[in-house]
Scaffold this motif. Structure first.
Motif, PDB file in Angstrom:
ATOM      1  N   UNK A  30      16.143 -12.514   4.964  1.00  0.00           N
ATOM      2  CA  UNK A  30      15.117 -13.100   4.052  1.00  0.00           C
ATOM      3  C   UNK A  30      13.872 -12.299   4.077  1.00  0.00           C
ATOM      4  N   UNK A  31      13.412 -11.724   5.269  1.00  0.00           N
ATOM      5  CA  UNK A  31      12.142 -10.864   5.350  1.00  0.00           C
ATOM      6  C   UNK A  31      12.144  -9.464   4.537  1.00  0.00           C
ATOM      7  N   UNK A  32      13.692  -9.129   4.787  1.00  0.00           N
ATOM      8  CA  UNK A  32      13.842  -7.583   4.219  1.00  0.00           C
ATOM      9  C   UNK A  32      13.899  -7.906   2.673  1.00  0.00           C
ATOM     10  N   UNK A  33      14.488  -9.016   2.188  1.00  0.00           N
ATOM     11  CA  UNK A  33      14.578  -9.098   0.811  1.00  0.00           C
ATOM     12  C   UNK A  33      13.249  -9.362   0.193  1.00  0.00           C
ATOM     13  N   UNK A  34      12.496 -10.218   0.826  1.00  0.00           N
ATOM     14  CA  UNK A  34      10.919 -10.349   0.435  1.00  0.00           C
ATOM     15  C   UNK A  34      10.127  -8.832   0.492  1.00  0.00           C
ATOM     16  N   UNK A  35      10.471  -8.258   1.430  1.00  0.00           N
ATOM     17  CA  UNK A  35       9.626  -6.935   1.777  1.00  0.00           C
ATOM     18  C   UNK A  35      10.075  -5.972   0.550  1.00  0.00           C
ATOM     19  N   UNK A  36      11.343  -6.015   0.202  1.00  0.00           N
ATOM     20  CA  UNK A  36      12.076  -5.118  -0.777  1.00  0.00           C
ATOM     21  C   UNK A  36      11.378  -5.601  -2.178  1.00  0.00           C
ATOM     22  N   UNK A  37      11.341  -6.861  -2.251  1.00  0.00           N
ATOM     23  CA  UNK A  37      10.704  -7.247  -3.635  1.00  0.00           C
ATOM     24  C   UNK A  37       9.302  -6.824  -3.901  1.00  0.00           C
ATOM     25  N   UNK A  79      13.600   1.960   2.815  1.00  0.00           N
ATOM     26  CA  UNK A  79      13.122   2.019   4.194  1.00  0.00           C
ATOM     27  C   UNK A  79      12.019   0.938   4.674  1.00  0.00           C
ATOM     28  N   UNK A  80      11.230   0.744   3.985  1.00  0.00           N
ATOM     29  CA  UNK A  80      10.172  -0.288   4.325  1.00  0.00           C
ATOM     30  C   UNK A  80      10.849  -1.563   4.562  1.00  0.00           C
ATOM     31  N   UNK A  81      11.626  -2.088   3.788  1.00  0.00           N
ATOM     32  CA  UNK A  81      12.415  -3.266   3.952  1.00  0.00           C
ATOM     33  C   UNK A  81      13.029  -3.202   5.213  1.00  0.00           C
ATOM     34  N   UNK A  82      13.774  -2.052   5.730  1.00  0.00           N
ATOM     35  CA  UNK A  82      14.609  -2.031   6.854  1.00  0.00           C
ATOM     36  C   UNK A  82      13.716  -2.094   7.983  1.00  0.00           C
ATOM     37  N   UNK A  83      12.617  -1.358   7.794  1.00  0.00           N
ATOM     38  CA  UNK A  83      11.580  -1.619   8.920  1.00  0.00           C
ATOM     39  C   UNK A  83      11.421  -2.908   9.240  1.00  0.00           C
ATOM     40  N   UNK A  84      10.941  -3.758   8.158  1.00  0.00           N
ATOM     41  CA  UNK A  84      10.448  -4.966   8.392  1.00  0.00           C
ATOM     42  C   UNK A  84      11.267  -5.880   8.954  1.00  0.00           C
ATOM     43  N   UNK A  85      12.619  -5.626   8.610  1.00  0.00           N
ATOM     44  CA  UNK A  85      13.921  -6.442   9.000  1.00  0.00           C
ATOM     45  C   UNK A  85      14.067  -6.084  10.596  1.00  0.00           C
ATOM     46  N   UNK A 140       9.684   3.828   7.266  1.00  0.00           N
ATOM     47  CA  UNK A 140      10.521   2.707   8.163  1.00  0.00           C
ATOM     48  C   UNK A 140       9.758   2.554   9.437  1.00  0.00           C
ATOM     49  N   UNK A 141       9.423   3.529  10.173  1.00  0.00           N
ATOM     50  CA  UNK A 141       8.604   3.279  11.390  1.00  0.00           C
ATOM     51  C   UNK A 141       7.394   2.400  11.561  1.00  0.00           C
ATOM     52  N   UNK A 142       6.560   2.893  10.309  1.00  0.00           N
ATOM     53  CA  UNK A 142       5.322   2.064  10.325  1.00  0.00           C
ATOM     54  C   UNK A 142       5.504   0.442  10.158  1.00  0.00           C
ATOM     55  N   UNK A 143       6.651   0.413   9.175  1.00  0.00           N
ATOM     56  CA  UNK A 143       6.871  -1.322   8.813  1.00  0.00           C
ATOM     57  C   UNK A 143       7.352  -1.888  10.167  1.00  0.00           C
ATOM     58  N   UNK A 144       8.108  -1.226  10.842  1.00  0.00           N
ATOM     59  CA  UNK A 144       8.737  -1.703  12.003  1.00  0.00           C
ATOM     60  C   UNK A 144       7.609  -1.974  13.077  1.00  0.00           C
ATOM     61  N   UNK A 183       0.758  -1.148  -0.090  1.00  0.00           N
ATOM     62  CA  UNK A 183       0.010  -0.047   0.238  1.00  0.00           C
ATOM     63  C   UNK A 183       0.805   1.213   0.226  1.00  0.00           C
ATOM     64  N   UNK A 184       1.990   1.389   0.824  1.00  0.00           N
ATOM     65  CA  UNK A 184       2.792   2.623   0.794  1.00  0.00           C
ATOM     66  C   UNK A 184       3.632   2.819  -0.257  1.00  0.00           C
ATOM     67  N   UNK A 185       4.031   1.637  -1.180  1.00  0.00           N
ATOM     68  CA  UNK A 185       4.800   1.349  -2.353  1.00  0.00           C
ATOM     69  C   UNK A 185       3.875   2.120  -3.541  1.00  0.00           C
ATOM     70  N   UNK A 186       2.777   1.624  -3.284  1.00  0.00           N
ATOM     71  CA  UNK A 186       1.639   2.236  -4.343  1.00  0.00           C
ATOM     72  C   UNK A 186       1.790   3.756  -4.405  1.00  0.00           C
ATOM     73  N   UNK A 187       1.564   4.199  -3.221  1.00  0.00           N
ATOM     74  CA  UNK A 187       1.524   5.659  -3.168  1.00  0.00           C
ATOM     75  C   UNK A 187       2.909   6.349  -3.200  1.00  0.00           C
TER      76      UNK A 187
END
Length: 202
Positions: free
Chosen positions: A154-161, A41-47, A109-113, A29-33
Motif C-alpha cells: 500500500x505504501x509503495x502504491x501510494x508513493x507511486x501515485x 525507484x522512489x516507490x521501491x525505496x518507500x516500500x 531509491x536510497x533517499x526514499x529508503x 519534490x524529486x518527481x517534480x525535478x
C-alpha cells in the motif's frame, strides 16, 4: 489470518499512508525535478524503508526505543539531520528553463529508503499498530509477514501515485521563477519536518 482483521488492517493502513508526511514530500519534490521515470525507484525505496521499520518493530526494536530515551533521541537527530540536509539541497537546487535531469534511480531509491526507515516515531507506532490485528491463537510469524507485505504494498502504491502526479506536473512547470518557488517550498517543508522530528518527544 482472519480475513475480517486483514480487511480492517487494509483500510486503516490505506488511510495512514495517504496522509502526506516527510516521505511523500520527498517523493513529490524529486518527481517534480526528475519526472515520472523516478516513480518506480522512489516507490521501491518507500516500500523498503517501511519494510525495514516494520521488521525491526516486530523484532522488538520498537520496545527498546520506547524504553531507551537516549537511543530514541539519537535516531531522532539522525533522521532530522538527514531531512534538513535534503531540504537545503532542494532549496539550493539550480533552476533552468528546462526540467532538471532525473536523479539516478539508485540515489532516488536510497533517499526514499533512508527518510522512510530513519523515523523512530514510525518504528514505535508500528509496535502499537500492528499487534492489534494479530490473532494470538494463530502463528505469529505468518500473520506478521502478511501485515508487513500488505502495508509495504500500500505504501509503495501510494508513493507511486504521488510520484506520477508530480511527474506529470513537472512537464508544465517551465518558468524558472515557478520552479525556484517549488524547490524552495519543498525544501522548506523538508527542513521544517526535520526540525519537527528533532523537537518532538515520545
Amino acid at each position: 489470518m482472519d480475513p475480517a482483521a486483514w480487511l480492517t488492517f487494509c483500510a486503516a493502513a490505506a488511510a495512514l499512508v495517504m496522509i502526506p508526511g516527510p516521505t511523500i514530500m520527498l517523493v513529490i519534490g524529486q518527481s517534480l525535478g526528475g519526472g515520472a521515470r523516478n516513480a518506480l525507484p522512489l516507490a521501491a525505496g518507500v516500500a523498503a524503508g517501511d519494510m525495514a521499520a516494520m521488521t525491526l518493530s516486530l523484532a522488538g526494536l520498537g520496545a527498546v526505543l520506547a524504553a531507551s530515551s537516549a537511543l530514541f533521541g539519537a535516531l531522532q537527530w539522525v533522521g532530522a539531520a538527514y531531512l534538513v540536509w535534503l531540504g537545503l539541497r532542494m532549496w539550493r537546487a539550480p533552476v533552468t528553463v528546462e526540467a532538471a535531469p532525473p536523479l539516478p534511480p539508485a540515489r532516488a531509491m536510497r533517499q526514499a529508503f533512508v527518510v522512510t526507515a530513519l523515523n523512530p516515531k514510525g518504528i514505535v507506532f508500528f509496535v502499537a499498530f500492528v499487534p492489534q490485528f494479530i490473532d494470538p491463537g494463530r502463528g505469529f510469524a505468518g500473520q506478521a509477514a502478511i501485515l508487513v507485505a500488505t502495508f509495504c504494498t500500500l505504501a509503495a502504491l501510494n508513493a507511486f501515485g504521488y510520484a506520477m502526479l508530480a511527474g506529470r506536473l513537472s512537464g508544465a512547470v517551465r518558468r524558472p521563477a515557478v520552479r525556484r518557488a517549488l524547490n524552495r517550498l519543498g525544501g522548506a517543508v523538508l527542513v521544517g519536518a526535520g526540525l519537527a522530528v528533532a523537537l518532538r518527544r515520545a
